[in-house]
Design a protein around this motif. Structure first.
Motif, PDB file in Angstrom:
ATOM      1  N   ARG A  74      79.120  18.755  32.294  1.00  0.00           N
ATOM      2  CA  ARG A  74      79.007  17.595  33.180  1.00  0.00           C
ATOM      3  C   ARG A  74      78.006  16.558  32.689  1.00  0.00           C
ATOM      4  NH1 ARG A  74      83.402  19.098  34.936  1.00  0.00           N
ATOM      5  NH2 ARG A  74      83.638  20.304  36.863  1.00  0.00           N
ATOM      6  N   TRP A  75      77.449  16.730  31.518  1.00  0.00           N
ATOM      7  CA  TRP A  75      76.318  15.906  31.093  1.00  0.00           C
ATOM      8  C   TRP A  75      76.665  14.421  30.986  1.00  0.00           C
ATOM      9  CZ3 TRP A  75      71.605  17.003  31.793  1.00  0.00           C
ATOM     10  CH2 TRP A  75      70.591  16.305  31.148  1.00  0.00           C
ATOM     11  N   GLN A  76      77.931  14.110  30.760  1.00  0.00           N
ATOM     12  CA  GLN A  76      78.325  12.705  30.661  1.00  0.00           C
ATOM     13  C   GLN A  76      78.428  12.028  32.029  1.00  0.00           C
ATOM     14  OE1 GLN A  76      78.337  11.218  27.706  1.00  0.00           O
ATOM     15  NE2 GLN A  76      77.754  13.247  26.945  1.00  0.00           N
ATOM     16  N   ASP A  77      78.385  12.792  33.099  1.00  0.00           N
ATOM     17  CA  ASP A  77      78.315  12.219  34.441  1.00  0.00           C
ATOM     18  C   ASP A  77      76.891  11.686  34.619  1.00  0.00           C
ATOM     19  OD1 ASP A  77      77.861  11.876  37.223  1.00  0.00           O
ATOM     20  OD2 ASP A  77      79.411  13.333  37.724  1.00  0.00           O
ATOM     21  N   PRO A  78      76.710  10.395  34.887  1.00  0.00           N
ATOM     22  CA  PRO A  78      75.356   9.822  34.938  1.00  0.00           C
ATOM     23  C   PRO A  78      74.419  10.510  35.923  1.00  0.00           C
ATOM     24  CG  PRO A  78      77.004   8.072  34.929  1.00  0.00           C
ATOM     25  CD  PRO A  78      77.756   9.368  35.081  1.00  0.00           C
ATOM     26  N   ALA A  79      74.965  11.178  36.945  1.00  0.00           N
ATOM     27  CA  ALA A  79      74.105  11.841  37.925  1.00  0.00           C
ATOM     28  C   ALA A  79      73.361  13.034  37.319  1.00  0.00           C
ATOM     29  CB  ALA A  79      74.938  12.308  39.120  1.00  0.00           C
ATOM     30  N   PHE A  80      73.923  13.645  36.281  1.00  0.00           N
ATOM     31  CA  PHE A  80      73.341  14.881  35.774  1.00  0.00           C
ATOM     32  C   PHE A  80      72.060  14.666  34.967  1.00  0.00           C
ATOM     33  CE2 PHE A  80      77.063  16.557  37.547  1.00  0.00           C
ATOM     34  CZ  PHE A  80      76.953  17.928  37.609  1.00  0.00           C
ATOM     35  N   PRO A  81      71.994  13.724  34.019  1.00  0.00           N
ATOM     36  CA  PRO A  81      70.711  13.503  33.338  1.00  0.00           C
ATOM     37  C   PRO A  81      69.592  13.089  34.279  1.00  0.00           C
ATOM     38  CG  PRO A  81      72.507  12.500  32.112  1.00  0.00           C
ATOM     39  CD  PRO A  81      73.074  12.926  33.435  1.00  0.00           C
ATOM     40  N   ILE A  82      69.940  12.410  35.375  1.00  0.00           N
ATOM     41  CA  ILE A  82      68.924  12.016  36.348  1.00  0.00           C
ATOM     42  C   ILE A  82      68.423  13.239  37.114  1.00  0.00           C
ATOM     43  CG2 ILE A  82      68.522  10.690  38.468  1.00  0.00           C
ATOM     44  CD1 ILE A  82      70.582   8.662  37.412  1.00  0.00           C
ATOM     45  N   ALA A  83      69.348  14.094  37.524  1.00  0.00           N
ATOM     46  CA  ALA A  83      68.979  15.259  38.344  1.00  0.00           C
ATOM     47  C   ALA A  83      68.382  16.398  37.521  1.00  0.00           C
ATOM     48  CB  ALA A  83      70.197  15.752  39.112  1.00  0.00           C
ATOM     49  N   PHE A  84      68.815  16.532  36.262  1.00  0.00           N
ATOM     50  CA  PHE A  84      68.386  17.670  35.429  1.00  0.00           C
ATOM     51  C   PHE A  84      67.834  17.174  34.086  1.00  0.00           C
ATOM     52  CE2 PHE A  84      72.219  18.720  37.922  1.00  0.00           C
ATOM     53  CZ  PHE A  84      71.715  19.716  38.761  1.00  0.00           C
ATOM     54  N   PRO A  85      66.792  16.338  34.082  1.00  0.00           N
ATOM     55  CA  PRO A  85      66.320  15.755  32.816  1.00  0.00           C
ATOM     56  C   PRO A  85      65.819  16.781  31.821  1.00  0.00           C
ATOM     57  CG  PRO A  85      64.746  15.372  34.597  1.00  0.00           C
ATOM     58  CD  PRO A  85      65.987  15.920  35.237  1.00  0.00           C
ATOM     59  N   TRP A  86      65.368  17.942  32.307  1.00  0.00           N
ATOM     60  CA  TRP A  86      64.838  18.989  31.454  1.00  0.00           C
ATOM     61  C   TRP A  86      65.920  19.677  30.621  1.00  0.00           C
ATOM     62  CZ3 TRP A  86      67.842  22.642  33.504  1.00  0.00           C
ATOM     63  CH2 TRP A  86      68.128  22.578  34.876  1.00  0.00           C
ATOM     64  N   PHE A  87      67.197  19.496  31.014  1.00  0.00           N
ATOM     65  CA  PHE A  87      68.264  20.241  30.353  1.00  0.00           C
ATOM     66  C   PHE A  87      68.432  19.824  28.889  1.00  0.00           C
ATOM     67  CE2 PHE A  87      72.883  20.815  29.429  1.00  0.00           C
ATOM     68  CZ  PHE A  87      72.920  22.189  29.514  1.00  0.00           C
ATOM     69  N   ASN A  88      68.075  18.605  28.556  1.00  0.00           N
ATOM     70  CA  ASN A  88      68.275  18.095  27.193  1.00  0.00           C
ATOM     71  C   ASN A  88      67.001  18.171  26.361  1.00  0.00           C
ATOM     72  OD1 ASN A  88      70.045  17.077  25.267  1.00  0.00           O
ATOM     73  ND2 ASN A  88      69.491  14.960  25.680  1.00  0.00           N
ATOM     74  N   GLU A  89      66.059  19.005  26.787  1.00  0.00           N
ATOM     75  CA  GLU A  89      64.799  19.134  26.068  1.00  0.00           C
ATOM     76  C   GLU A  89      64.742  20.483  25.343  1.00  0.00           C
ATOM     77  OE1 GLU A  89      61.754  18.648  28.958  1.00  0.00           O
ATOM     78  OE2 GLU A  89      62.236  16.534  29.357  1.00  0.00           O
ATOM     79  N   PRO A  90      64.165  20.512  24.131  1.00  0.00           N
ATOM     80  CA  PRO A  90      64.083  21.782  23.386  1.00  0.00           C
ATOM     81  C   PRO A  90      63.424  22.907  24.173  1.00  0.00           C
ATOM     82  CG  PRO A  90      63.501  19.941  21.967  1.00  0.00           C
ATOM     83  CD  PRO A  90      63.648  19.368  23.345  1.00  0.00           C
ATOM     84  N   LYS A  91      62.449  22.548  25.033  1.00  0.00           N
ATOM     85  CA  LYS A  91      61.744  23.584  25.792  1.00  0.00           C
ATOM     86  C   LYS A  91      62.701  24.368  26.681  1.00  0.00           C
ATOM     87  CE  LYS A  91      57.749  24.209  28.844  1.00  0.00           C
ATOM     88  NZ  LYS A  91      56.658  23.522  29.581  1.00  0.00           N
ATOM     89  N   TYR A  92      63.694  23.680  27.242  1.00  0.00           N
ATOM     90  CA  TYR A  92      64.664  24.375  28.096  1.00  0.00           C
ATOM     91  C   TYR A  92      65.419  25.418  27.289  1.00  0.00           C
ATOM     92  CZ  TYR A  92      68.988  25.374  30.579  1.00  0.00           C
ATOM     93  OH  TYR A  92      70.034  26.026  31.162  1.00  0.00           O
ATOM     94  N   TRP A  93      65.922  25.042  26.112  1.00  0.00           N
ATOM     95  CA  TRP A  93      66.738  25.954  25.311  1.00  0.00           C
ATOM     96  C   TRP A  93      65.896  27.099  24.755  1.00  0.00           C
ATOM     97  CZ3 TRP A  93      71.650  25.475  26.145  1.00  0.00           C
ATOM     98  CH2 TRP A  93      72.145  24.245  26.593  1.00  0.00           C
ATOM     99  N   GLU A  94      64.626  26.824  24.449  1.00  0.00           N
ATOM    100  CA  GLU A  94      63.734  27.912  24.046  1.00  0.00           C
ATOM    101  C   GLU A  94      63.593  28.910  25.187  1.00  0.00           C
ATOM    102  OE1 GLU A  94      60.144  25.921  23.024  1.00  0.00           O
ATOM    103  OE2 GLU A  94      60.956  25.020  21.197  1.00  0.00           O
ATOM    104  N   GLY A  95      63.487  28.393  26.421  1.00  0.00           N
ATOM    105  CA  GLY A  95      63.379  29.258  27.583  1.00  0.00           C
ATOM    106  C   GLY A  95      64.618  30.102  27.803  1.00  0.00           C
ATOM    107  N   GLN A  96      65.789  29.565  27.437  1.00  0.00           N
ATOM    108  CA  GLN A  96      67.025  30.330  27.620  1.00  0.00           C
ATOM    109  C   GLN A  96      67.091  31.523  26.671  1.00  0.00           C
ATOM    110  OE1 GLN A  96      68.935  29.676  30.396  1.00  0.00           O
ATOM    111  NE2 GLN A  96      67.110  28.391  30.541  1.00  0.00           N
TER     112      GLN A  96
END
Length: 348
Positions: free
Chosen positions: A304-326
């Motif tokens: 859903r990342w191309q839906d403009p609502a998602f980067p606003i609501a989940f800004p951390w999702f596109n950060e390396p720290k999030y993926w390291e946490g996963q």
């Protein structure tokens, strides 16, 4: 809110590879207040207040008042996710639950229809039903929820959904893995460890997943946020209703340390079994189901990342720290899968 080490059989309404959805071609920008007003007017509802957005990302949900100051909620379904038949199954299930005196938010019938169409959008109208937050650590409230879940599952067991899918490895593991492999969001330095640990998690879940399952109709997303409190529980949002095992509607209500979860589980199931039998063998699937939800959730955000609502609501999702946490979360979930499953307190 999957990927493939197994072959896919072509797109379905829930398939991350469905046309337009996977490529991000669809968003809700065209759903303007004017369009919402005209959509409601097409079914004889004249909105007089502004449209207050409610917490929903998969669909778009708004509260408003009509010219007689009656409050409603209108839900616009995300195109290409569910078919009309699948949405109508959701509505029929909610009606069946209300007929069984179970407090469930159900769509209103207008001109004998619950599903309406306007300029390519599908929508449903609900009464506006307020309530307090359900307190998951309140054992008295949890006991009442357990009773109603037993009753919900008795209705759900009458027959399965004909059009909605069944919770399983394809939709929740294999398709998400394929989508995550194709996304450009995972940092290159993490790719090897990310997929190595994801594949290890998938293997652990596969080893514990039952070959034969007696599936019933479920709420499907029965977390505390989908239960309001009004002198008792009010269940809302059947958008993720699917066929599956009863434990799916129970495990998301457990929180805290292991001893707390066992107490909560005992409270839920003792009340549940006043109205319905529960197969305790399903308890060993709590951690596999938690793993499925973890993988499915991150793939849902990527999809859903191309839906403009998602980067606003989940800004951390596109950060390396999030993926390291996963990567760490995969290891922790594998450890959970290797522990003894939760069990009921001994009855003395």
């Amino acid at each position: 809110m999957n990927h493939s080490t197994s072959p896919q059989n072509g797109p379905t309404p829930n398939d991350p590879q469905s046309p337009n959805e996977a490529q991000g071609h669809f968003h809700f920008n065209a759903l303007t207040p004017d369009l919402i007003w005209f959509a409601l007017s097409s079914i004889g509802i004249r909105a007089e207040s502004g449209f207050l957005p409610l917490n929903s990302y998969e669909n778009r949900v708004y509260q408003f008042s009509d010219e007689e100051r009656v409050r409603y909620v209108v839900k616009f379904y995300r195109p290409q996710r569910w078919s009309d038949e699948q949405i109508l199954e959701e509505h029929a299930f909610s009606d069946a639950l209300v007929d069984a005196d179970i407090p469930m938010a159900t769509p209103l019938k207008i001109n004998d229809q619950t599903l309406h169409h306007y300029q390519g959008y599908r929508f449903a109208l609900f009464p506006s039903l307020g309530g307090r937050q359900f307190e998951v650590d309140n054992l008295d409230q949890l006991e009442q929820v357990g009773r109603y879940l037993g009753r919900i599952h008795r209705v759900g067991a009458e027959h399965p959904f004909a059009f909605r899918p069944t919770i399983g490895l394809e939709e929740y593991l294999y398709q998400p893995r394929a989508l995550l492999h194709e996304t450009q969001m995972i940092p290159s330095y993490l790719e090897h460890s990310f997929f190595h640990d994801l594949d290890a998690l998938i293997q652990h879940i596969e080893a514990q997943w039952p070959a034969d399952r007696a599936s019933i109709r479920l709420h499907g997303d029965c977390h505390p946020g989908n239960i309001l409190w009004r002198d008792g529980p009010l269940f809302v949002d059947l958008d993720d209703a699917r066929n599956g095992l009863a434990v799916q509607d129970i495990w998301m209500l457990l929180s805290g340390e292991r001893h707390e979860k066992i107490t909560q589980l005992d409270t839920l199931l003792e009340a549940y079994q006043e109205f319905n039998d529960f197969d305790t063998n399903q308890l060993k699937l709590i951690e596999p189901l938690r793993g499925l939800r973890m993988v499915h959730y991150m793939a849902w955000l990527a999809k859903r990342w191309q839906d403009p609502a998602f980067p606003i609501a989940f800004p951390w999702f596109n950060e390396p720290k999030y993926w390291e946490g996963q990567v760490l979360a995969f290891k922790e979930q594998i450890a959970n899968l290797e522990e003894a499953p939760l069990s009921l307190l001994p009855q003395w």
